[in-house]
Design a protein around this motif. Structure first.
Motif, PDB file in Angstrom:
ATOM      1  N   ASN A   1       0.870  -1.167   0.000  1.00 31.31           N
ATOM      2  CA  ASN A   1       0.000   0.000   0.000  1.00 31.31           C
ATOM      3  C   ASN A   1       0.911   1.222   0.000  1.00 31.31           C
ATOM      4  O   ASN A   1       1.344   1.686   1.052  1.00 31.31           O
TER       5      ASN A   1
ATOM      6  N   ASP B   1       1.487   5.088  -1.750  1.00 25.32           N
ATOM      7  CA  ASP B   1       0.960   6.222  -2.520  1.00 25.32           C
ATOM      8  C   ASP B   1      -0.431   5.933  -3.081  1.00 25.32           C
ATOM      9  O   ASP B   1      -0.732   6.267  -4.230  1.00 25.32           O
TER      10      ASP B   1
ATOM     11  N   GLU C   1      -1.702   3.173  -3.961  1.00 25.55           N
ATOM     12  CA  GLU C   1      -1.777   1.967  -4.791  1.00 25.55           C
ATOM     13  C   GLU C   1      -1.682   0.741  -3.889  1.00 25.55           C
ATOM     14  O   GLU C   1      -0.700   0.540  -3.183  1.00 25.55           O
TER      15      GLU C   1
ATOM     16  N   GLY D   1      -1.931  -3.431  -3.702  1.00 24.82           N
ATOM     17  CA  GLY D   1      -1.846  -4.626  -4.536  1.00 24.82           C
ATOM     18  C   GLY D   1      -1.201  -5.766  -3.780  1.00 24.82           C
ATOM     19  O   GLY D   1      -0.964  -5.683  -2.568  1.00 24.82           O
TER      20      GLY D   1
ATOM     21  N   VAL E   1       5.803  -5.455 -10.412  1.00 25.48           N
ATOM     22  CA  VAL E   1       5.672  -4.216  -9.647  1.00 25.48           C
ATOM     23  C   VAL E   1       7.063  -3.624  -9.536  1.00 25.48           C
ATOM     24  O   VAL E   1       8.002  -4.316  -9.128  1.00 25.48           O
TER      25      VAL E   1
ATOM     26  N   LEU F   1       8.170   2.511  -2.434  1.00 25.24           N
ATOM     27  CA  LEU F   1       7.771   1.260  -3.091  1.00 25.24           C
ATOM     28  C   LEU F   1       8.972   0.317  -3.230  1.00 25.24           C
ATOM     29  O   LEU F   1       8.865  -0.878  -2.939  1.00 25.24           O
TER      30      LEU F   1
END
Length: 163
Positions: free
Chosen positions: A62, A64, A66, A68, A119, A125
Motif C-alpha cells: 500500500n 501512494d 496503490e 496490490g 511491480v 515502493l
C-alpha cells in the motif's frame, strides 16, 4: 475475510523461509484478501503472509494510494547505489533504524489468476518490495542493521512493553 493480527518479533514464523504457493485455491484467495485487508490500515506500506502467521510466499503493499499483492514474488532487478533509509516494521513496533536499500526495485510474481505481475518503483515502493521479500526469506530488517544499530535495537526491544 478480515484484517489479521500481526506477528511480533520472537515469533518463529518470522524467521522461517516461506513456501511457494503451489496452487491457487480458496485458502490462497482468502490469504490474499486478508493481506489486502491488513495492509489498508493507515501507516502500513506492506504486509507479508508470514507476518500474519502463514508460511506462504505472498505479500500485499500500500504505497501512494496503490494497493496490490504478489504471490511467489522475486526481486528480479535492483539498481542505483544502496543508500541508508529509515525503516520500521509492523512486527517490530515502535523501532525505526537506517537500513541499506537499493533506490529502485522490480519484483515479479503472479496474481490469483496465475498471470505474471510486475511491480517496480523507487522510494518507498522500492523499499517495501525489498522489505516484504526479505520477510518471505525469513529475514527481518533488524538482520540488515549495522552491528551498533542492531545492538541498540535489541536493547530497545528488550526494554519495550510489547516484548
Amino acid at each position: 475475510m478480515s484484517e489479521r493480527e500481526i506477528r511480533i518479533f520472537g515469533d518463529p514464523v518470522l524467521k522461517t523461509v516461506s513456501d511457494p504457493v503451489e496452487q491457487i485455491d480458496d485458502r490462497v484467495r482468502g490469504l490474499v484478501q486478508d493481506l489486502l485487508d491488513s495492509v489498508r490500515l493507515p501507516g502500513r506500506a506492506g504486509v507479508a503472509a508470514s507476518q500474519i502467521g502463514v508460511n506462504l510466499r505472498a505479500f500485499s503493499y500500500n504505497v501512494d494510494g496503490e494497493i496490490g499483492y504478489l504471490i511467489n514474488p522475486t526481486i528480479v532487478e535492483v539498481s542505483g547505489e544502496k543508500e541508508f533509509v529509515d525503516e520500521g516494521c509492523l512486527s517490530v513496533p515502535e523501532l525505526w533504524y537506517p537500513v541499506e536499500r537499493y533506490p529502485f526495485a522490480r519484483a515479479v510474481g503472479i496474481d490469483l489468476d496465475g498471470n505474471t505481475v510486475e511491480v517496480a518503483g523507487t522510494g518507498v515502493l522500492a523499499q517495501a518490495l525489498q522489505h516484504e521479500v526479505d520477510h518471505l526469506d525469513g529475514l527481518l530488517y533488524l538482520d540488515r542493521l549495522t552491528k551498533e544499530n542492531r545492538r541498540a535495537a535489541m536493547k530497545q526491544i528488550r526494554e519495550s512493553s510489547w516484548f
